[in-house]
Design an enzyme around this catalytic site. Structure first.
Site, PDB file in Angstrom:
ATOM      1  N   LYS A  34       3.571  -4.211  10.538  1.00 18.01           N
ATOM      2  CA  LYS A  34       2.582  -3.149  10.716  1.00 18.01           C
ATOM      3  C   LYS A  34       2.811  -2.151   9.595  1.00 18.01           C
ATOM      4  O   LYS A  34       3.934  -1.999   9.105  1.00 18.01           O
ATOM      5  CB  LYS A  34       2.768  -2.460  12.067  1.00 18.01           C
ATOM      6  CG  LYS A  34       1.576  -1.655  12.515  1.00 18.01           C
ATOM      7  CD  LYS A  34       0.532  -2.525  13.190  1.00 18.01           C
ATOM      8  CE  LYS A  34      -0.735  -1.760  13.488  1.00 18.01           C
ATOM      9  NZ  LYS A  34      -1.691  -2.555  14.273  1.00 18.01           N
ATOM     10  N   SER A  77      -7.899 -13.002  12.826  1.00 21.81           N
ATOM     11  CA  SER A  77      -7.321 -12.786  11.496  1.00 21.81           C
ATOM     12  C   SER A  77      -6.612 -14.050  11.012  1.00 21.81           C
ATOM     13  O   SER A  77      -6.725 -14.433   9.842  1.00 21.81           O
ATOM     14  CB  SER A  77      -6.319 -11.628  11.522  1.00 21.81           C
ATOM     15  OG  SER A  77      -6.983 -10.414  11.304  1.00 21.81           O
ATOM     16  N   GLN A 132       3.728  -6.296  17.983  1.00 22.42           N
ATOM     17  CA  GLN A 132       3.010  -7.345  17.251  1.00 22.42           C
ATOM     18  C   GLN A 132       3.806  -8.660  17.251  1.00 22.42           C
ATOM     19  O   GLN A 132       3.229  -9.744  17.241  1.00 22.42           O
ATOM     20  CB  GLN A 132       2.796  -6.854  15.810  1.00 22.42           C
ATOM     21  CG  GLN A 132       1.699  -7.570  15.044  1.00 22.42           C
ATOM     22  CD  GLN A 132       0.321  -6.992  15.268  1.00 22.42           C
ATOM     23  OE1 GLN A 132       0.159  -5.778  15.352  1.00 22.42           O
ATOM     24  NE2 GLN A 132      -0.682  -7.833  15.389  1.00 22.42           N
ATOM     25  N   GLY A 151      -6.776  -4.404   9.054  1.00 26.00           N
ATOM     26  CA  GLY A 151      -7.134  -3.027   9.391  1.00 26.00           C
ATOM     27  C   GLY A 151      -6.522  -2.589  10.717  1.00 26.00           C
ATOM     28  O   GLY A 151      -5.950  -3.382  11.459  1.00 26.00           O
ATOM     29  N   ASP A 152      -6.639  -1.311  10.984  1.00 25.29           N
ATOM     30  CA  ASP A 152      -6.267  -0.724  12.282  1.00 25.29           C
ATOM     31  C   ASP A 152      -6.995   0.617  12.318  1.00 25.29           C
ATOM     32  O   ASP A 152      -7.993   0.794  11.593  1.00 25.29           O
ATOM     33  CB  ASP A 152      -4.738  -0.573  12.403  1.00 25.29           C
ATOM     34  CG  ASP A 152      -4.291  -0.197  13.820  1.00 25.29           C
ATOM     35  OD1 ASP A 152      -4.401  -1.033  14.723  1.00 25.29           O
ATOM     36  OD2 ASP A 152      -3.835   0.943  14.029  1.00 25.29           O
ATOM     37  N   LYS A 155       2.904 -10.279  20.509  1.00 22.78           N
ATOM     38  CA  LYS A 155       1.465 -10.551  20.547  1.00 22.78           C
ATOM     39  C   LYS A 155       1.116 -11.741  19.660  1.00 22.78           C
ATOM     40  O   LYS A 155       0.427 -12.664  20.070  1.00 22.78           O
ATOM     41  CB  LYS A 155       0.723  -9.303  20.037  1.00 22.78           C
ATOM     42  CG  LYS A 155      -0.777  -9.445  20.014  1.00 22.78           C
ATOM     43  CD  LYS A 155      -1.457  -8.288  19.311  1.00 22.78           C
ATOM     44  CE  LYS A 155      -0.889  -6.951  19.728  1.00 22.78           C
ATOM     45  NZ  LYS A 155      -1.777  -5.826  19.420  1.00 22.78           N
ATOM     46  N   THR A 167     -11.354  -8.166  18.650  1.00 22.82           N
ATOM     47  CA  THR A 167     -10.401  -7.498  19.550  1.00 22.82           C
ATOM     48  C   THR A 167     -11.101  -7.063  20.845  1.00 22.82           C
ATOM     49  O   THR A 167     -10.601  -7.313  21.952  1.00 22.82           O
ATOM     50  CB  THR A 167      -9.732  -6.300  18.854  1.00 22.82           C
ATOM     51  OG1 THR A 167      -9.233  -6.738  17.595  1.00 22.82           O
ATOM     52  CG2 THR A 167      -8.594  -5.740  19.672  1.00 22.82           C
TER      53      THR A 167
HETATM   54  P1  NDP Z   1     -10.787   2.995  15.245  1.00 19.32           P
HETATM   55  O1  NDP Z   1     -10.253   3.924  14.252  1.00 19.32           O
HETATM   56  O2  NDP Z   1     -11.951   2.128  14.900  1.00 19.32           O
HETATM   57  O3  NDP Z   1     -11.177   3.765  16.586  1.00 19.32           O
HETATM   58  C1  NDP Z   1     -10.306   4.580  17.312  1.00 19.32           C
HETATM   59  C2  NDP Z   1     -11.155   5.349  18.314  1.00 19.32           C
HETATM   60  O4  NDP Z   1     -10.351   6.036  19.239  1.00 19.32           O
HETATM   61  C3  NDP Z   1     -12.021   6.407  17.648  1.00 19.32           C
HETATM   62  O5  NDP Z   1     -13.233   6.454  18.366  1.00 19.32           O
HETATM   63  C4  NDP Z   1     -11.207   7.689  17.852  1.00 19.32           C
HETATM   64  O6  NDP Z   1     -11.965   8.880  17.812  1.00 19.32           O
HETATM   65  C5  NDP Z   1     -10.737   7.427  19.236  1.00 19.32           C
HETATM   66  N1  NDP Z   1      -9.573   8.234  19.625  1.00 19.32           N
HETATM   67  C6  NDP Z   1      -8.450   8.506  18.942  1.00 19.32           C
HETATM   68  N2  NDP Z   1      -7.612   9.226  19.694  1.00 19.32           N
HETATM   69  C7  NDP Z   1      -8.237   9.389  20.881  1.00 19.32           C
HETATM   70  C8  NDP Z   1      -7.897  10.015  22.091  1.00 19.32           C
HETATM   71  N3  NDP Z   1      -6.721  10.641  22.244  1.00 19.32           N
HETATM   72  N4  NDP Z   1      -8.765   9.952  23.121  1.00 19.32           N
HETATM   73  C9  NDP Z   1      -9.962   9.317  22.985  1.00 19.32           C
HETATM   74  N5  NDP Z   1     -10.347   8.729  21.860  1.00 19.32           N
HETATM   75  C10 NDP Z   1      -9.492   8.765  20.840  1.00 19.32           C
HETATM   76  O7  NDP Z   1      -9.548   2.096  15.740  1.00 19.32           O
HETATM   77  P2  NDP Z   1      -9.562   0.684  16.447  1.00 19.32           P
HETATM   78  O8  NDP Z   1     -10.682   0.608  17.400  1.00 19.32           O
HETATM   79  O9  NDP Z   1      -9.397  -0.354  15.414  1.00 19.32           O
HETATM   80  O10 NDP Z   1      -8.171   0.738  17.228  1.00 19.32           O
HETATM   81  C11 NDP Z   1      -8.048   1.300  18.537  1.00 19.32           C
HETATM   82  C12 NDP Z   1      -6.757   0.828  19.173  1.00 19.32           C
HETATM   83  O11 NDP Z   1      -6.758  -0.602  19.251  1.00 19.32           O
HETATM   84  C13 NDP Z   1      -5.477   1.187  18.421  1.00 19.32           C
HETATM   85  O12 NDP Z   1      -4.442   1.356  19.368  1.00 19.32           O
HETATM   86  C14 NDP Z   1      -5.199  -0.068  17.601  1.00 19.32           C
HETATM   87  O13 NDP Z   1      -3.846  -0.191  17.238  1.00 19.32           O
HETATM   88  C15 NDP Z   1      -5.594  -1.135  18.608  1.00 19.32           C
HETATM   89  N6  NDP Z   1      -5.900  -2.437  18.057  1.00 19.32           N
HETATM   90  C16 NDP Z   1      -6.868  -2.597  17.106  1.00 19.32           C
HETATM   91  C17 NDP Z   1      -7.166  -3.846  16.624  1.00 19.32           C
HETATM   92  C18 NDP Z   1      -8.293  -4.081  15.691  1.00 19.32           C
HETATM   93  O14 NDP Z   1      -8.608  -5.253  15.439  1.00 19.32           O
HETATM   94  N7  NDP Z   1      -8.956  -3.069  15.182  1.00 19.32           N
HETATM   95  C19 NDP Z   1      -6.377  -5.019  17.033  1.00 19.32           C
HETATM   96  C20 NDP Z   1      -5.446  -4.766  18.107  1.00 19.32           C
HETATM   97  C21 NDP Z   1      -5.200  -3.513  18.551  1.00 19.32           C
HETATM   98  P3  NDP Z   1     -12.167   9.720  16.438  1.00 19.32           P
HETATM   99  O15 NDP Z   1     -13.255   8.971  15.715  1.00 19.32           O
HETATM  100  O16 NDP Z   1     -12.558  11.051  16.914  1.00 19.32           O
HETATM  101  O17 NDP Z   1     -10.843   9.708  15.725  1.00 19.32           O
END
Ligand code: NDP
Length: 460
Positions: free
Chosen positions: A140, A392, A125, A179-180, A128, A224
């Site tokens: 974080k 953000s 971060q 959030g994350d 970034k 994102t």
């Molecule tokens: P969410 O919780 O909204 O979504 C995560 C998704 O990934 C869910 O669909 C989850 O499934 C799925 N998942 C988890 N593990 C696996 C796996 N091993 N294989 C396939 N799918 C998997 O999180 P975000 O979308 O917010 O975040 C996703 C990534 O992006 C993270 O690395 C986060 O740090 C990064 N990120 C997010 C930001 C944001 O603004 N939200 C900003 C920058 C980075 P299930 O529902 O089954 O758990």
């Protein structure tokens, strides 16, 4: 001529020795923290040419300082479930670096959360947030709490307990969480309410990712995913190409994945597959993002249920199989280390042209090297997914001014930020001898901003 070459060799070996020694120190101090060490190693490898041009950074111990968080806060989170039973989880906040502004970074609720994962995320971060060009430092946080299967009230009680302790360490000019994974606008709402209750005021700027009806920014939830696609689009444009007519595979179906799918489709691509932690769906007609939203954003269902609405779609158990689906562009948007070397080789065999990291560190080191060796365009997370934190920071600005921008205004600004990030990564890569290598470019461009500020602010 001979003398110049000798000086050059001597400087080069001094820079190499410095990077090597500091990495050994970081390894010794952070034993067993594999994700943090992985993130550090990637940065260190990129920075050697920087120390050659900027020996003052070695003199100022910048690498030693930038890899040591300002502080790591860990705390007990006790909460009561619906039956009255008490549970204990562990809470974290890593305040990594505030040279450019208040600590800023998301909060993750997931059973895999531990000190290494928190530190790697906060470290990434740092670079970034610097790349966005906005006045934000890096942090974080999170907990090993698993929101899956918990009732709404249990989630509220846990979140209130979490923030009761964390509230001592955050504030609009100190540390601004968002959030994350596992933390969306509902959880941010509970955190915001509890923080205000404890502090007796209304501090709109203490959290971002709030509901747009209650102090949040329009366009944050899309930022994102959209930003990742804008970044990859810039990368494609450089080669005279675009998303139009391309096939795309997106892992995950959460916040980042959903809006990456939406934007890729808007730009003329066909998204063939997406996933959750139980498996992936393949839809030969193209993923219908509205069905994904219905299942995941509103109903918290499993992605498998997509096949009930789209008869030609097929569900496959297990997530890593998604990389066997042939595509032009792959966007890993789920979690760290979800795409390994064997997956990279499979994607290459099937003709992938570009990869953009929507999640944080989704590709292993070996996978990245494999893509680069085969000439696949590669957009690293700390640049490609910076759109979320960029919006953000825009939310913080709107909160300070007590006004709201339209979604169109936010989206325009997001596009500009992503274009600028691409340009600064590309320029840094060329300037430091690795043209086209955006991993190196992102690491160097982010590092230079933070390092300059650290030198300017004196030793601490
Ligand atoms: P969410 O919780 O909204 O979504 C995560 C998704 O990934 C869910 O669909 C989850 O499934 C799925 N998942 C988890 N593990 C696996 C796996 N091993 N294989 C396939 N799918 C998997 O999180 P975000 O979308 O917010 O975040 C996703 C990534 O992006 C993270 O690395 C986060 O740090 C990064 N990120 C997010 C930001 C944001 O603004 N939200 C900003 C920058 C980075 P299930 O529902 O089954 O758990």
């Amino acid at each position: 001529m001979e003398i110049i070459r000798e000086i050059d060799i001597e400087q080069r070996s001094r820079a190499n020795d410095y990077v090597h020694e500091v990495y050994e120190l970081v390894k010794k101090r952070n034993v067993g923290e594999k994700e943090f060490l992985q993130a550090a190693r990637e940065i260190f490898d990129s920075l050697r040419p920087v120390f050659l041009q900027h020996p003052e950074f070695m003199h100022n111990g910048i690498l030693e300082r930038i890899t040591e968080p300002d502080r790591v806060i860990t705390f007990r989170v006790a909460w009561e479930d619906d039956t009255g039973k008490v549970h204990v989880n562990r809470g974290y906040r890593v305040q990594f670096n505030n040279s450019l502004g208040p600590y800023k970074g998301g909060i993750r609720f997931h059973p895999t959360v531990n000190s290494s994962i928190m530190k790697f995320l906060a470290f990434e971060q740092t670079f970034k947030n610097a790349l966005t060009g906005q006045p934000i430092g890096a942090g974080k946080g999170g907990s090993d709490f698993d929101p899956k299967g918990k009732s709404e009230r249990e989630i509220m009680r846990f979140t209130q307990s979490f923030i009761t302790e964390l509230s001592k360490y955050i504030g609009p000019d100190i540390d601004v969480p968002a959030g994350d994974i596992g933390v969306g606008k509902r959880e941010i709402g509970y955190m915001f309410g509890q923080y205000n209750r404890l502090n007796g005021g209304y501090e709109a700027g203490v959290f971002t990712g709030k509901d747009p009806n209650h102090g949040g920014s329009l366009g944050r939830k899309e930022a994102t995913g959209y930003g990742t696609v804008y970044f990859v689009d810039e990368m494609l444009k450089e080669k005279g190409d675009s998303f139009d007519g391309k096939t795309v595979v997106v892992s995950g179906s959460g916040n980042v994945a959903t809006y990456a799918i939406e934007k890729a489709v808007q730009l003329g691509a066909k998204v063939l597959a997406c996933s959750d932690s139980s498996g992936y769906i393949y839809d030969p007609n193209g993923i219908d993002v509205n069905t994904v939203k219905l299942l995941k954003e509103f109903d918290n269902k499993r992605i498998q249920e997509y096949t009930k609405f789209h008869k030609e779609a097929i569900f496959y158990e297990g997530c890593s199989g998604i990389w066997s689906v042939a595509c032009d562009i792959a966007l890993p948007c789920a979690t760290q280390n979800e795409l390994e070397e064997t997956d990279a080789l499979m994607l290459i065999k099937n003709g992938v042209k570009a990869v953009g990291e929507g999640a944080n560190m989704p590709c292993t080191e070996e996978a990245i090297l494999t893509f680069q060796a085969k000439g696949v365009l590669f957009a690293p997370a700390k640049a490609a997914n910076a759109g979320g934190v960029a919006v953000s920071a825009m939310e913080m600005s709107q909160n300070s001014m007590r006004l709201s921008w339209t979604v169109e205004e936010v989206d325009e600004k997001l596009k500009t930020v992503m274009k600028n990030i691409y340009a600064s990564c590309n320029n840094a890569a060329s300037r430091f001898g690795s043209p086209g290598n955006l991993v190196v470019g992102a690491n160097i461009a982010g590092f230079l901003k933070v390092a300059d500020a650290m030198v300017a602010h004196g030793i601490h």
